[in-house]
Design an enzyme around this catalytic site. Structure first.
Site, short mmCIF file in Angstrom:
data_model
loop_
_atom_site.label_atom_id
_atom_site.label_comp_id
_atom_site.label_asym_id
_atom_site.label_seq_id
_atom_site.Cartn_x
_atom_site.Cartn_y
_atom_site.Cartn_z
N ALA A 73 34.11 50.32 35.38
CA ALA A 73 33.66 49.93 33.93
C ALA A 73 32.71 49.00 33.78
CB ALA A 73 34.70 49.55 32.93
N GLY A 205 39.02 53.53 36.11
CA GLY A 205 40.15 54.26 36.66
C GLY A 205 41.36 53.68 36.82
N HIS A 206 41.29 52.20 37.25
CA HIS A 206 42.32 51.16 37.65
C HIS A 206 43.11 50.83 36.38
CE1 HIS A 206 41.10 47.01 37.31
NE2 HIS A 206 39.72 47.57 37.28
N CYS A 330 38.80 38.93 34.74
CA CYS A 330 37.37 38.68 35.16
C CYS A 330 37.07 37.31 34.79
CB CYS A 330 36.57 39.56 34.56
SG CYS A 330 36.97 41.24 34.87
N1 PMP Z 1 35.83 46.25 29.88
C1 PMP Z 1 37.06 45.74 29.67
C2 PMP Z 1 37.61 45.90 27.96
C3 PMP Z 1 38.02 45.71 30.77
O1 PMP Z 1 39.16 45.22 30.42
C4 PMP Z 1 37.69 45.64 32.12
C5 PMP Z 1 38.67 45.20 32.96
N2 PMP Z 1 39.22 43.94 33.07
C6 PMP Z 1 36.27 46.09 32.19
C7 PMP Z 1 35.53 46.19 31.29
C8 PMP Z 1 35.74 46.31 33.69
O2 PMP Z 1 36.57 47.31 34.41
P1 PMP Z 1 36.47 47.31 35.94
O3 PMP Z 1 37.53 46.57 36.62
O4 PMP Z 1 36.66 48.85 36.35
O5 PMP Z 1 34.93 47.02 36.26
#
Ligand code: PMP
Length: 388
Positions: A73, A205-206, A330
Site C-alpha cells: 500500500a 496483502g499483509h 511505520c
Molecule cells: N496505509 C495504512 C492505513 C496502513 O495501515 C499501512 C500499513 N501500516 C499502509 C498504508 C502501508 O502498507 P504497506 O505496509 O503495504 O506498505
C-alpha cells in the site's frame, strides 16, 4: 514469536492464512517463468496473473483491467498521489490536494513532499470521533483541486471515515479524483467502491493474511496517472518490473477470503472488542481514544494511560507476553506524540500515551481475559511512576 506470547498487533501485520502460504509455496516451486516470456511456461505464469487479477476484480466489484499489482500500500498510495499530481503538473496547471490530518504516513509524507515542490495541500481536521466532516471536504475544494485522499479506516484509532458521503459530494466535482487508502477497512467493514464513487483505492496483502510486499492499486478506467517508474510494459506501463507471481496469486486468495468472510469477521471482532473494552475501561487512569460504535472499526482499540509513556507500557506488557503497539508501525520508532491522536484529542498527554490493541478474528475470549489481566497488573506496577 514465542508460543507463550499473545499477539495483538494485527494492524501492523497479520499471520498469513494457511491457504495463502500453501499457494505461494506451490507457485514458487512450479511456476517460475517470466509472465512476459513468449514460451509456454511464460504463458502459464501469465495465466496465473490474469486469474489473480480477475479474482481481485470480482471481490472488489471492478473490472480486471482496473487492478494494478504493486509492492504494497505504500507504493499504491505513492503511485496514486504522485501519479495524479504529476499528470496535472505536466499540463502546467496549478495543483491543490485535500487530505485529512490523520492519513497514514504513506499518504501524509507524499503530500508533504509535493508541498515542498509547490503543490497546495489542505489538511482537514477531524471531529472528536476522529472523523473528517464531509462538509469540510466540500468547503476546501478550489478551482484547481485535483485530488481528495481520505483513508477508509484509521490505522491507529480505528475511526471509519465517511467515504461514501464524501464520494457523493465529489460526484458534483468530476475533475476531482477521489483516492481512498483502504488498507485497514478491507475484510473488516463493507467496501463499495462503485457506489462510493472511488477512483483510486489502495490495499495491502499483509494486513489481510496475505503475503508481505504485495498490494493493489485499483485505478478506475477513466483515471489518467503518470507512472513513478519506467522500464517495462507490465501493469499497463504504470508499474514496470517483472511481476511477483507467487505473491500476487497469494494476495488474490487473501483478498477473496477477506471479502467473503467480512460480515462474520465483523461480528466476531465486535464481540471481542466490546468484551475487552468493557473490562479495560475499569482500569485507571485509562482513557479510550477509539470512537464508539458505529464509527469504530471492529478490530482496533486505542487507549491512553495519561502520564504513562506508551513505549514504557508496550515494553511492560511484552514482559508479560502481550504484544501491542504504540502508533502505526511505520511511525512507532519516532518516539513522538501520535500525530493522529493529537489531531483527534488536542491533548498531548493522551497523544504521548496511546496504546493500540489490534485484534484478529482468530483471537479468543480467553486471550482477551489474559490481555485484560496483564493490563491490570501493568497499571498496578506502573501507577507509582505516573507523571502528573
Ligand atoms: N496505509 C495504512 C492505513 C496502513 O495501515 C499501512 C500499513 N501500516 C499502509 C498504508 C502501508 O502498507 P504497506 O505496509 O503495504 O506498505
Amino acid at each position: 514469536m514465542s508460543t507463550t506470547q499473545l499477539y495483538f498487533d494485527h494492524c501492523a501485520s497479520t499471520l498469513p492464512h494457511p491457504d495463502v502460504i500453501r499457494t505461494v509455496a506451490e507457485v514458487m516451486e512450479q511456476v517460475y517463468a517470466n509472465p512476459s516470456s513468449i514460451h509456454g511456461a511464460g504463458g502459464q505464469a501469465e495465466q496465473l496473473l490474469r486469474r489473480a487479477r480477475e479474482v481481485v476484480a470480482r471481490a472488489l466489484q471492478v473490472e480486471p483491467e482496473e487492478i494494478l499489482f504493486t509492492s504494497g500500500a505504500t507504493e499504491s498510495n505513492n503511485l496514486a498521489i504522485f501519479g495524479i499530481a504529476k499528470t496535472h503538473q505536466a499540463a502546467g496547471k496549478p495543483v491543490h490536494i485535500i487530505v485529512s490530518e490523520i492519513e497514514h504516513a504513506s499518504v501524509y509524507k507524499c503530500v508533504q513532499q509535493l508541498e515542498q515542490e509547490g503543490v497546495e495541500v489542505t489538511y482537514l481536521p477531524v471531529d472528536t470521533n476522529g472523523r473528517v466532516r464531509p462538509e469540510d471536504v466540500e468547503a476546501a475544494i478550489r478551482p484547481h483541486t485535483v485530488l481528495v485522499s481520505i483513508m477508509h479506516v484509521n490505522n491507529e484509532m480505528g475511526a471509519i471515515q465517511p467515504v461514501g458521503e464524501i464520494g457523493q459530494i465529489l460526484r458534483r466535482y468530476p475533475k476531482v479524483t477521489f483516492h481512498v487508502d483502504g488498507v485497514q477497512g478491507l475484510g473488516k467493514v463493507p467496501v463499495r467502491l462503485a457506489e462510493w464513487g472511488v477512483d483510486l483505492y489502495s490495499l495491502s496483502g499483509h494486513k489481510i493474511q496475505g503475503p508481505r510486499g504485495a498490494g493493489v492499486l485499483v485505478k478506475r478506467k477513466h483515471i489518467m496517472l503518470q507512472p513513478l517508474m519506467y522500464g517495462g510494459a507490465q501493469e499497463g506501463e504504470l508499474r514496470p518490473g517483472t511481476e511477483n507471481v507467487p505473491a500476487i496469486v497469494g494476495l488474490a486468495k487473501a483478498v477473496r477470503l477477506a471479502v467473503e468472510g467480512q460480515a462474520e469477521r465483523y461480528n466476531k471482532l465486535t464481540r471481542l472488542r466490546q468484551s475487552a473494552l468493557e473490562h479495560l475501561s475499569q482500569l485507571k487512569p485509562l482513557v479510550v481514544n477509539s470512537p464508539a460504535d458505529p464509527y469504530s472499526a471492529p478490530h482496533i482499540i486505542n487507549i491512553s494511560f495519561p502520564g504513562m509513556k506508551s513505549e514504557v507500557v508496550v515494553h511492560a506488557l511484552e514482559q508479560k507476553g502481550i504484544i501491542v503497539s504504540t502508533q502505526s508501525a511505520c511511525s512507532s520508532k519516532l518516539h513522538k506524540p501520535s500525530r493522529v491522536l493529537l489531531a483527534m484529542t488536542h491533548d498531548s498527554k493522551r497523544a504521548s500515551s496511546g496504546i493500540r490493541i489490534s485484534l484478529d478474528a482468530s483471537n479468543t475470549e480467553m486471550e482477551i481475559d489474559r490481555l485484560v489481566k496483564s493490563f491490570k497488573e501493568m497499571t498496578e506496577q506502573l501507577q507509582p511512576l505516573v507523571q502528573r
